[in-house]
Design a protein around this motif. Structure first.
Motif, PDB file in Angstrom:
ATOM      1  N   MET A   1     -54.312  -2.396  32.504  1.00  0.00           N
ATOM      2  CA  MET A   1     -53.220  -1.891  31.667  1.00  0.00           C
ATOM      3  C   MET A   1     -51.885  -2.026  32.411  1.00  0.00           C
ATOM      4  O   MET A   1     -51.745  -1.600  33.540  1.00  0.00           O
ATOM      5  CB  MET A   1     -53.458  -0.408  31.340  1.00  0.00           C
ATOM      6  N   LYS A   2     -50.931  -2.622  31.715  1.00  0.00           N
ATOM      7  CA  LYS A   2     -49.577  -2.692  32.261  1.00  0.00           C
ATOM      8  C   LYS A   2     -48.744  -1.607  31.538  1.00  0.00           C
ATOM      9  O   LYS A   2     -49.027  -1.276  30.391  1.00  0.00           O
ATOM     10  CB  LYS A   2     -49.039  -4.091  31.959  1.00  0.00           C
ATOM     11  N   ALA A   3     -47.742  -1.078  32.212  1.00  0.00           N
ATOM     12  CA  ALA A   3     -46.876  -0.099  31.560  1.00  0.00           C
ATOM     13  C   ALA A   3     -45.418  -0.515  31.723  1.00  0.00           C
ATOM     14  O   ALA A   3     -44.993  -0.904  32.815  1.00  0.00           O
ATOM     15  CB  ALA A   3     -47.095   1.289  32.150  1.00  0.00           C
ATOM     16  N   ILE A   4     -44.689  -0.439  30.626  1.00  0.00           N
ATOM     17  CA  ILE A   4     -43.247  -0.670  30.663  1.00  0.00           C
ATOM     18  C   ILE A   4     -42.556   0.626  30.233  1.00  0.00           C
ATOM     19  O   ILE A   4     -42.912   1.219  29.203  1.00  0.00           O
ATOM     20  CB  ILE A   4     -42.843  -1.840  29.737  1.00  0.00           C
ATOM     21  N   VAL A   5     -41.610   1.071  31.052  1.00  0.00           N
ATOM     22  CA  VAL A   5     -40.803   2.242  30.691  1.00  0.00           C
ATOM     23  C   VAL A   5     -39.413   1.710  30.357  1.00  0.00           C
ATOM     24  O   VAL A   5     -38.596   1.425  31.230  1.00  0.00           O
ATOM     25  CB  VAL A   5     -40.763   3.270  31.838  1.00  0.00           C
ATOM     26  N   LEU A   6     -39.195   1.525  29.067  1.00  0.00           N
ATOM     27  CA  LEU A   6     -37.937   0.965  28.569  1.00  0.00           C
ATOM     28  C   LEU A   6     -36.929   2.105  28.418  1.00  0.00           C
ATOM     29  O   LEU A   6     -37.250   3.154  27.849  1.00  0.00           O
ATOM     30  CB  LEU A   6     -38.211   0.308  27.211  1.00  0.00           C
ATOM     31  N   TYR A   7     -35.699   1.911  28.911  1.00  0.00           N
ATOM     32  CA  TYR A   7     -34.733   3.003  28.824  1.00  0.00           C
ATOM     33  C   TYR A   7     -33.315   2.478  28.635  1.00  0.00           C
ATOM     34  O   TYR A   7     -33.009   1.319  28.947  1.00  0.00           O
ATOM     35  CB  TYR A   7     -34.776   3.868  30.106  1.00  0.00           C
ATOM     36  N   ASP A   8     -32.476   3.368  28.124  1.00  0.00           N
ATOM     37  CA  ASP A   8     -31.032   3.158  28.172  1.00  0.00           C
ATOM     38  C   ASP A   8     -30.433   4.379  28.858  1.00  0.00           C
ATOM     39  O   ASP A   8     -31.048   5.467  28.866  1.00  0.00           O
ATOM     40  CB  ASP A   8     -30.457   2.987  26.761  1.00  0.00           C
ATOM     41  N   SER A   9     -29.264   4.227  29.438  1.00  0.00           N
ATOM     42  CA  SER A   9     -28.682   5.319  30.210  1.00  0.00           C
ATOM     43  C   SER A   9     -27.202   5.059  30.409  1.00  0.00           C
ATOM     44  O   SER A   9     -26.817   3.957  30.810  1.00  0.00           O
ATOM     45  CB  SER A   9     -29.401   5.392  31.559  1.00  0.00           C
ATOM     46  N   ASN A  10     -26.367   6.049  30.123  1.00  0.00           N
ATOM     47  CA  ASN A  10     -24.927   5.900  30.375  1.00  0.00           C
ATOM     48  C   ASN A  10     -24.537   6.356  31.780  1.00  0.00           C
ATOM     49  O   ASN A  10     -23.701   5.736  32.423  1.00  0.00           O
ATOM     50  CB  ASN A  10     -24.128   6.706  29.342  1.00  0.00           C
ATOM     51  N   TYR A  11     -25.144   7.440  32.242  1.00  0.00           N
ATOM     52  CA  TYR A  11     -24.722   8.036  33.526  1.00  0.00           C
ATOM     53  C   TYR A  11     -25.848   8.069  34.559  1.00  0.00           C
ATOM     54  O   TYR A  11     -25.681   8.678  35.614  1.00  0.00           O
ATOM     55  CB  TYR A  11     -24.210   9.455  33.296  1.00  0.00           C
ATOM     56  N   ALA A  24     -44.773   7.426  38.778  1.00  0.00           N
ATOM     57  CA  ALA A  24     -45.926   8.312  38.658  1.00  0.00           C
ATOM     58  C   ALA A  24     -47.062   7.666  37.870  1.00  0.00           C
ATOM     59  O   ALA A  24     -48.229   8.012  38.058  1.00  0.00           O
ATOM     60  CB  ALA A  24     -45.507   9.618  37.977  1.00  0.00           C
ATOM     61  N   LEU A  25     -46.729   6.732  36.988  1.00  0.00           N
ATOM     62  CA  LEU A  25     -47.783   6.069  36.210  1.00  0.00           C
ATOM     63  C   LEU A  25     -48.613   5.195  37.121  1.00  0.00           C
ATOM     64  O   LEU A  25     -49.830   5.272  37.142  1.00  0.00           O
ATOM     65  CB  LEU A  25     -47.167   5.206  35.105  1.00  0.00           C
ATOM     66  N   ASP A  26     -47.949   4.332  37.843  1.00  0.00           N
ATOM     67  CA  ASP A  26     -48.631   3.423  38.769  1.00  0.00           C
ATOM     68  C   ASP A  26     -47.579   2.457  39.290  1.00  0.00           C
ATOM     69  O   ASP A  26     -47.191   1.523  38.586  1.00  0.00           O
ATOM     70  CB  ASP A  26     -49.739   2.653  38.050  1.00  0.00           C
ATOM     71  N   PRO A  27     -47.132   2.646  40.512  1.00  0.00           N
ATOM     72  CA  PRO A  27     -46.046   1.801  41.016  1.00  0.00           C
ATOM     73  C   PRO A  27     -46.397   0.309  41.008  1.00  0.00           C
ATOM     74  O   PRO A  27     -45.510  -0.543  40.990  1.00  0.00           O
ATOM     75  CB  PRO A  27     -45.833   2.300  42.448  1.00  0.00           C
ATOM     76  N   GLU A 131     -36.630  18.875  36.427  1.00  0.00           N
ATOM     77  CA  GLU A 131     -36.932  17.864  35.408  1.00  0.00           C
ATOM     78  C   GLU A 131     -37.597  16.609  35.998  1.00  0.00           C
ATOM     79  O   GLU A 131     -38.402  15.963  35.326  1.00  0.00           O
ATOM     80  CB  GLU A 131     -35.678  17.482  34.611  1.00  0.00           C
ATOM     81  N   SER A 132     -37.285  16.274  37.252  1.00  0.00           N
ATOM     82  CA  SER A 132     -37.974  15.122  37.856  1.00  0.00           C
ATOM     83  C   SER A 132     -39.457  15.440  38.025  1.00  0.00           C
ATOM     84  O   SER A 132     -40.318  14.598  37.726  1.00  0.00           O
ATOM     85  CB  SER A 132     -37.352  14.763  39.210  1.00  0.00           C
ATOM     86  N   ALA A 133     -39.741  16.648  38.478  1.00  0.00           N
ATOM     87  CA  ALA A 133     -41.150  17.055  38.619  1.00  0.00           C
ATOM     88  C   ALA A 133     -41.821  17.102  37.248  1.00  0.00           C
ATOM     89  O   ALA A 133     -42.987  16.681  37.092  1.00  0.00           O
ATOM     90  CB  ALA A 133     -41.242  18.408  39.308  1.00  0.00           C
ATOM     91  N   ASN A 134     -41.080  17.584  36.231  1.00  0.00           N
ATOM     92  CA  ASN A 134     -41.649  17.616  34.874  1.00  0.00           C
ATOM     93  C   ASN A 134     -41.948  16.203  34.372  1.00  0.00           C
ATOM     94  O   ASN A 134     -42.947  15.975  33.684  1.00  0.00           O
ATOM     95  CB  ASN A 134     -40.678  18.297  33.902  1.00  0.00           C
ATOM     96  N   ALA A 135     -41.076  15.251  34.737  1.00  0.00           N
ATOM     97  CA  ALA A 135     -41.283  13.863  34.308  1.00  0.00           C
ATOM     98  C   ALA A 135     -42.538  13.284  34.961  1.00  0.00           C
ATOM     99  O   ALA A 135     -43.322  12.579  34.311  1.00  0.00           O
ATOM    100  CB  ALA A 135     -40.058  13.017  34.661  1.00  0.00           C
ATOM    101  N   ALA A 136     -42.736  13.586  36.237  1.00  0.00           N
ATOM    102  CA  ALA A 136     -43.932  13.092  36.929  1.00  0.00           C
ATOM    103  C   ALA A 136     -45.191  13.690  36.302  1.00  0.00           C
ATOM    104  O   ALA A 136     -46.205  13.005  36.120  1.00  0.00           O
ATOM    105  CB  ALA A 136     -43.845  13.428  38.412  1.00  0.00           C
TER     106      ALA A 136
END
Ligand SMILES: Cc1cc2nc3c(=O)[nH]c(=O)nc-3n(C[C@H](O)[C@H](O)[C@H](O)COP(=O)(O)O)c2cc1C
Length: 147
Positions: A1-11, A24-27, A131-136
Motif C-alpha cells: 500500500m502506498k499513501a499520498i497525503v495531499l495538502y494545500d497550505s497558506n502559512y 506516522a503512516l510509514d515514512p 495537534e501534532s501529537a493528535n495528527a500522529a
C-alpha cells in the motif's frame, strides 16, 4: 500500500500536519504532496489518499477544490481515503474536511474515517498545543483502518 497525503497550505500549518501524518503512516511508503505537484494517475486501487486543506471562507482552498473536481468520475475506485482540515476556534468556522470527504467519495474512493479537524490559534498559526501529537494518533488509526 502506498499513501499520498495531499495538502494545500497558506502559512505552513496544514503542511506541518500533512508531513506528520505521512511520517506516522510509514515514512517509506507515504509522501506529503503539495497540491501543485499532485498526480492522480500515481494512485492505484489499494492505496491510501489523505487530503487536507485549511478552511478558507468556510470551504477548502480553491486549489484543493479544483484538484478534486478535475478527477474522473470513477478515478478513485478502490482507493481508501480520508480528509482533514485546519481551522480557527471561532463560532461559525464553516467546513473543509466534510466537503473534501464528500468529493473523494463522489470520485469513487472508499472513505475509511470521518473527516477530522485540527485547530490553529490564529490565521497564521501556530497549531494548538498537542495537534501534532493528535495528527500522529489519527494517522495511526488510519493505518489500522487501511490495512
Ligand atoms: C482568506 C482566509 C479565510 C479563512 N477562513 C476561515 C474560515 O472560514 N473558517 C476558519 O475556521 N478559519 C478560516 N481561516 C483561518 C484558516 O483556517 C487558517 O489560516 C489555517 O488553518 C492555517 O493553515 P495554513 O497555515 O495551512 O494555511 C481563514 C484564513 C484565511 C487566510
Amino acid at each position: 500500500m502506498k499513501a499520498i497525503v495531499l495538502y494545500d497550505s497558506n502559512y505552513g500549518n496544514t503542511q506541518s500536519i500533512a508531513e506528520t501524518i505521512a511520517g506516522a503512516l510509514d515514512p517509506m511508503a507515504a509522501t506529503a504532496v503539495p497540491v501543485g505537484s499532485f498526480k492522480a494517475e500515481e494512485l492505484h486501487a489499494g492505496d491510501l489518499l489523505v487530503v487536507g486543506s485549511p478552511i478558507n471562507g468556510w470551504r477548502p482552498t480553491a486549489r484543493i477544490t479544483e484538484a478534486l473536481s478535475s478527477l474522473g468520475a470513477d478515478q478513485l475506485r478502490g482507493v481508501r481515503a480520508a480528509a482533514f482540515d485546519t481551522r480557527l476556534h471561532i463560532f461559525i468556522h464553516g467546513d473543509a474536511a466534510k466537503k473534501i470527504s464528500a468529493s473523494l467519495q463522489e470520485h469513487g474512493a472508499e472513505i475509511i474515517a470521518p473527516p477530522h479537524a485540527f485547530y490553529v490559534q490564529k490565521s497564521e498559526g501556530p497549531l494548538d498545543a498537542g495537534e501534532s501529537a493528535n495528527a500522529a494518533e489519527w494517522a495511526a488509526s488510519l493505518k489500522q483502518l487501511a490495512t
